[in-house]
Design an enzyme around this catalytic site. Structure first.
Site, mmCIF file in Angstrom:
data_model
loop_
_atom_site.group_PDB
_atom_site.id
_atom_site.type_symbol
_atom_site.label_atom_id
_atom_site.label_comp_id
_atom_site.label_asym_id
_atom_site.label_seq_id
_atom_site.Cartn_x
_atom_site.Cartn_y
_atom_site.Cartn_z
ATOM 1 N N LYS A 195 -23.970 -1.125 17.596
ATOM 2 C CA LYS A 195 -22.129 -0.442 17.534
ATOM 3 C C LYS A 195 -22.147 -0.207 18.195
ATOM 4 O O LYS A 195 -21.015 0.648 19.012
ATOM 5 C CB LYS A 195 -22.269 -0.235 15.467
ATOM 6 N N LYS A 235 -13.119 -3.278 -1.603
ATOM 7 C CA LYS A 235 -12.271 -2.735 -2.572
ATOM 8 C C LYS A 235 -11.070 -3.858 -2.296
ATOM 9 O O LYS A 235 -9.440 -3.739 -2.905
ATOM 10 C CB LYS A 235 -11.082 -1.851 -1.203
ATOM 11 N N ARG A 238 4.837 3.298 -4.064
ATOM 12 C CA ARG A 238 4.725 3.336 -3.019
ATOM 13 C C ARG A 238 5.433 1.892 -2.086
ATOM 14 O O ARG A 238 5.896 1.651 -1.544
ATOM 15 C CB ARG A 238 3.732 3.892 -2.736
ATOM 16 N N HIS A 285 8.515 2.015 -12.030
ATOM 17 C CA HIS A 285 7.412 0.805 -10.546
ATOM 18 C C HIS A 285 7.237 -0.106 -11.646
ATOM 19 O O HIS A 285 6.285 -1.030 -10.263
ATOM 20 C CB HIS A 285 7.017 1.955 -9.748
ATOM 21 N N PRO A 336 -7.962 3.402 -3.434
ATOM 22 C CA PRO A 336 -9.356 3.120 -4.194
ATOM 23 C C PRO A 336 -9.882 2.348 -3.900
ATOM 24 O O PRO A 336 -9.921 1.942 -2.762
ATOM 25 C CB PRO A 336 -8.321 2.623 -5.208
ATOM 26 N N GLU A 337 -11.261 2.830 -3.847
ATOM 27 C CA GLU A 337 -12.669 2.583 -2.862
ATOM 28 C C GLU A 337 -13.328 1.665 -4.074
ATOM 29 O O GLU A 337 -12.904 1.559 -5.149
ATOM 30 C CB GLU A 337 -13.266 3.686 -2.234
ATOM 31 N N ARG A 346 -7.790 11.636 8.953
ATOM 32 C CA ARG A 346 -7.763 11.996 7.143
ATOM 33 C C ARG A 346 -8.877 13.306 7.978
ATOM 34 O O ARG A 346 -8.480 14.049 8.253
ATOM 35 C CB ARG A 346 -9.265 11.228 6.552
#
EC number: 3.2.2.23
Length: 286
Positions: A160, A61, A117, A96, A2-3, A270
């Site tokens: 950066k 998050k 999980r 679960h 989830p974001e 990803r």
């Protein structure tokens, strides 16, 4: 995983259905669900009992439930498949189900942490003067936070020496942006994911942040993005922003701007989805 929009949807549900209720007892059904609480399951359950849950908070998050009249909060880490559900007492236990929190009132519902999980979990932590759990003090503010500093973010990008998608996923710079919403914002901004951050002008950074906020607010309006049954709100309902995605998951489909087939490339274990025409890759200097 989830974001920000998905976590905010859960936070709002908890604010409506769990805030300001007193914990009667806690049942830990799987020790891994509280493995981040180093004192163990019994201590976790004991410390929550008889405490009143305050207004849930979020940074990026990360979601937490403050305990009123204490300097502590329950931090929820949803991981890949964690769910916080508010269910009637009589609802059969989910396959679960890992943690059950019962309340000392007559509303007839309880809070359940379900995690297929077992990568996620709940843990109790001390909080700072502003209510932030100490273990996430290093996490930057998120772009929907009114105190997020756009100017400081731009200067941090320029210093950066990284690429723009890496920067968007760097929790020390900006929190809450994951792979899906990074791809969506970059598509809207017509920026390639490998664009060096040092090349971004102040107006380009402002434009990008605007797209990040727009895509997150659009996702929030429809309950977030659900690709399977693992992400749901506190009532077990899925979001449907996946129907509105412009980039993520659209390999081979026509770009919604120029009709060029969208591409996917492996990226940091990803995938990155982009339009090869609208999002030109940076020039490689010899």
């Amino acid at each position: 995983m989830p974001e920000l929009p998905e976590v905010e949807v859960v936070r709002r549900g908890l604010e409506r259905w769990a805030a300001h209720r007193t914990v009667a007892d806690v049942e830990v059904l799987h020790p891994r669900a509280v493995r981040r609480h180093v004192a163990g399951p019994d201590d976790f359950a004991h410390r929550l009992k008889d405490h009143r849950i305050g207004t849930p908070s979020r940074r990026g998050k990360y979601l937490w439930l403050p305990l009123e009249d204490t300097d502590q909060a329950v931090l929820a880490h949803l991981g890949m498949s964690g769910q916080l559900l508010v269910q009637p007492h009589e609802t059969p236990a989910e396959k679960h189900l890992r943690i059950r929190v019962r309340f000392a009132d007559a509303l007839g519902t309880e809070l359940r942490f379900v995690d297929q999980r077992t990568f996620g979990g709940l843990s109790l932590h001390d909080t700072s003067a502003d209510g932030l759990p100490d273990v996430i003090a290093h996490i930057a503010r998120d772009p929907l936070d009114p105190l997020f500093d756009d100017e400081a973010f731009h200067h941090a990008l320029r210093r950066k020496r990284t690429t723009i998608k890496r920067a968007l996923l760097d929790q020390s710079l900006i929190s809450g942006v994951g792979n899906i919403y990074a791809d969506e914002a970059l598509w809207r901004a017509r920026l390639h994911y490998e664009r060096p951050t040092a090349t971004l002008t102040r107006p380009r950074t402002t434009e990008l942040l605007g797209h990040v906020r727009d895509v997150m607010n659009a996702a929030l309006a429809v309950g977030g993005t659900s690709f399977d049954s693992l992400y749901v709100n506190v009532n077990g309902e899925s979001g449907y922003f996946d129907r509105s995605l412009d980039a993520y998951g659209r390999e081979g489909m026509p770009c919604r701007r120029c009709a060029t087939p969208m591409r996917r490339r492996p990226w940091m274990n990803r995938s990155s989805y982009f339009c090869p025409k609208c999002q030109r890759p940076p020039r490689v200097t010899p």
